[in-house]
Each structure stands twice: as C-alpha cells, then as structure tokens.
Motif scaffolding. Sequence first.
Motif, short mmCIF file in Angstrom:
data_model
loop_
_atom_site.label_atom_id
_atom_site.label_comp_id
_atom_site.label_asym_id
_atom_site.label_seq_id
_atom_site.Cartn_x
_atom_site.Cartn_y
_atom_site.Cartn_z
N VAL A 1 0.62 12.71 -14.93
CA VAL A 1 -0.68 13.05 -15.51
C VAL A 1 -0.89 14.56 -15.58
CG1 VAL A 1 -3.18 12.89 -15.15
CG2 VAL A 1 -1.76 10.89 -14.83
N ALA A 2 -0.48 15.27 -14.52
CA ALA A 2 -0.73 16.72 -14.47
C ALA A 2 0.56 17.46 -14.15
CB ALA A 2 -1.79 17.01 -13.41
N PRO A 3 1.54 17.44 -15.06
CA PRO A 3 2.80 18.13 -14.76
C PRO A 3 2.62 19.65 -14.77
CG PRO A 3 2.83 17.31 -17.01
CD PRO A 3 1.56 16.82 -16.37
N GLY A 4 3.07 20.29 -13.72
CA GLY A 4 3.02 21.74 -13.64
C GLY A 4 1.63 22.32 -13.45
N ASP A 5 0.62 21.52 -13.24
CA ASP A 5 -0.75 22.01 -13.05
C ASP A 5 -0.99 22.19 -11.55
OD1 ASP A 5 -3.43 22.61 -13.09
OD2 ASP A 5 -4.06 20.67 -13.93
N PRO A 6 -1.18 23.43 -11.08
CA PRO A 6 -1.38 23.65 -9.63
C PRO A 6 -2.69 23.01 -9.12
CG PRO A 6 -1.61 25.71 -10.84
CD PRO A 6 -1.19 24.67 -11.82
N ASP A 7 -3.66 22.81 -10.00
CA ASP A 7 -4.90 22.17 -9.58
C ASP A 7 -4.87 20.65 -9.78
OD1 ASP A 7 -6.02 24.64 -8.96
OD2 ASP A 7 -6.75 24.93 -11.02
N GLY B 1 0.82 -1.21 0.00
CA GLY B 1 0.00 0.00 0.00
C GLY B 1 0.85 1.26 0.00
N PHE B 2 1.93 1.25 0.80
CA PHE B 2 2.83 2.39 0.84
C PHE B 2 3.50 2.60 -0.52
CE2 PHE B 2 7.10 4.13 1.53
CZ PHE B 2 6.77 5.36 2.08
N ILE B 3 3.99 1.51 -1.10
CA ILE B 3 4.62 1.60 -2.43
C ILE B 3 3.61 2.09 -3.46
CG2 ILE B 3 5.63 0.23 -4.30
CD1 ILE B 3 6.94 -1.48 -2.06
N GLY B 4 2.38 1.58 -3.38
CA GLY B 4 1.33 2.03 -4.30
C GLY B 4 1.04 3.51 -4.14
N PHE B 5 1.05 4.00 -2.91
CA PHE B 5 0.81 5.42 -2.67
C PHE B 5 1.90 6.26 -3.32
CE2 PHE B 5 0.79 9.36 -0.22
CZ PHE B 5 -0.57 9.65 -0.21
N MET B 6 3.15 5.81 -3.18
CA MET B 6 4.27 6.54 -3.79
C MET B 6 4.15 6.51 -5.32
SD MET B 6 6.08 7.88 -1.56
CE MET B 6 5.12 7.99 -0.09
N VAL B 7 3.79 5.37 -5.88
CA VAL B 7 3.60 5.26 -7.33
C VAL B 7 2.48 6.20 -7.77
CG1 VAL B 7 2.86 3.71 -9.19
CG2 VAL B 7 4.56 2.94 -7.53
N GLY B 8 1.42 6.29 -6.96
CA GLY B 8 0.31 7.20 -7.29
C GLY B 8 0.74 8.66 -7.28
N LEU B 9 1.60 9.03 -6.33
CA LEU B 9 2.11 10.41 -6.30
C LEU B 9 2.94 10.71 -7.54
CD1 LEU B 9 3.15 10.88 -2.56
CD2 LEU B 9 1.21 11.91 -3.75
N VAL B 10 3.76 9.74 -7.94
CA VAL B 10 4.53 9.92 -9.17
C VAL B 10 3.57 10.02 -10.36
CG1 VAL B 10 6.17 8.80 -10.74
CG2 VAL B 10 6.61 8.83 -8.28
N GLY B 11 2.49 9.24 -10.32
CA GLY B 11 1.49 9.28 -11.39
C GLY B 11 0.85 10.65 -11.52
N ILE B 12 0.61 11.34 -10.41
CA ILE B 12 0.06 12.70 -10.48
C ILE B 12 1.02 13.62 -11.21
CG2 ILE B 12 -0.55 14.75 -9.12
CD1 ILE B 12 -1.75 12.91 -7.04
N GLY B 13 2.32 13.46 -10.93
CA GLY B 13 3.33 14.28 -11.62
C GLY B 13 3.37 13.99 -13.11
#
Length: 184
Positions: free
Chosen positions: A33-39, A19-31
């Motif tokens: 999917v939405a690079p440089g987007d403040p929202d 779950g922890f590793i998945g959370f980290m992967v998800g955070l990288v995924g936000i970067g």
Amino acid sequence: MVRGAFIALYGTAAAVAAGFIGFMVGLVGIGIVAPGDPDGIERWGFLPFVVAGGFAALVMIFTALLTTIAVRTDAWLEGTRLTVRGLGERTIDIASARSVALHQTNRRLRGAVSRAGAIGPDQRVTVLVVTAGSGTVRLPLASREAIPLPAEQLQVLANVLSVARCSGGAEVVAWLRAAAARAR
C-alpha cells in the motif's frame, strides 16, 4: 465432552497461529500500500492488527461451530416424536411420516491416529431418513466413531417406526429388527 475440549484447545492454538499469519500478511500489505513511504507505517500501522484479528476471528468462529456440533450432537424419542440435534434441532412425528428410508454413507473414523498419521478408514454407516410434512430428519444409526447403535436402541426405534404407515416403513422396521438380532 472431551471431544469438545480438544476441539476448543486446538482451535485456540489455530486462532493464535492464524493471528500471527494475519499479522505477517498485514505487514506485507503495508509494503504494498505504501511502498517507500517513510510515514506509511504511521498511517497504515493498524493494518497488520486488523488482518490478524480478522484471520483469528474466522478461525474462532469455525472452532465454535465445530465445538457446538461435537458437544450438542444428540437424538431422542418422545413417544412417536424423533428429535435429532446438531447445530439446530429437528423434530418429526414418525406416526405422520410420508416416507421412511435407509441410506448408506461413508464416515471417516475419528479414533486414534495411527503411526502413519492417518485418522482411519471410511466406514459405511446406515442413516435413517424420515420425511413428513414438517420436514426431514436424518438419524445416523452409529456413533461418531462408526460404532453401531446398541440392539436395545435399534429395537425401540423399530417398535416406534412400526406405527408409521408410509412408504418404506415395513422394510425399515424389518431391517432394524434384524440388525438388533445380529447385535445381540
């Protein structure tokens, strides 16, 4: 039973780690999917939780299957009917068997871990394979730790198999009786 408890305990720890590793992967995924987007975090903030839940769920399913196999593995005779239980249950009537055979397989020992970190060497284990019209049953003639079945159980199995008039029956009965004699 103890084996199942250890698998469940280690599986729970592995699910938390996944779950922890998945959370980290998800955070990288936000970067990604939405690079440089403040929202981006507001719109994609659920992604780390979804990925963490998915990773943890996969590990929990795997752990549940391992626990079920460790706790439920069993075999028994009822007259001439042999039942072997693992994840599922298979029953076969030995009296109506088409063939009986013995096969050798390697089984890794599940005993204590040595100082070198190795679990144990592979051990040769004999497996009884009985085939009838209803299917095939495989019965290891040793425990999960590769300890051979007691002489009494081998003798009972030989006595029940002696009613089978099929290919390989006489040879298997002779082998089982000889193994029972050696074990005494």
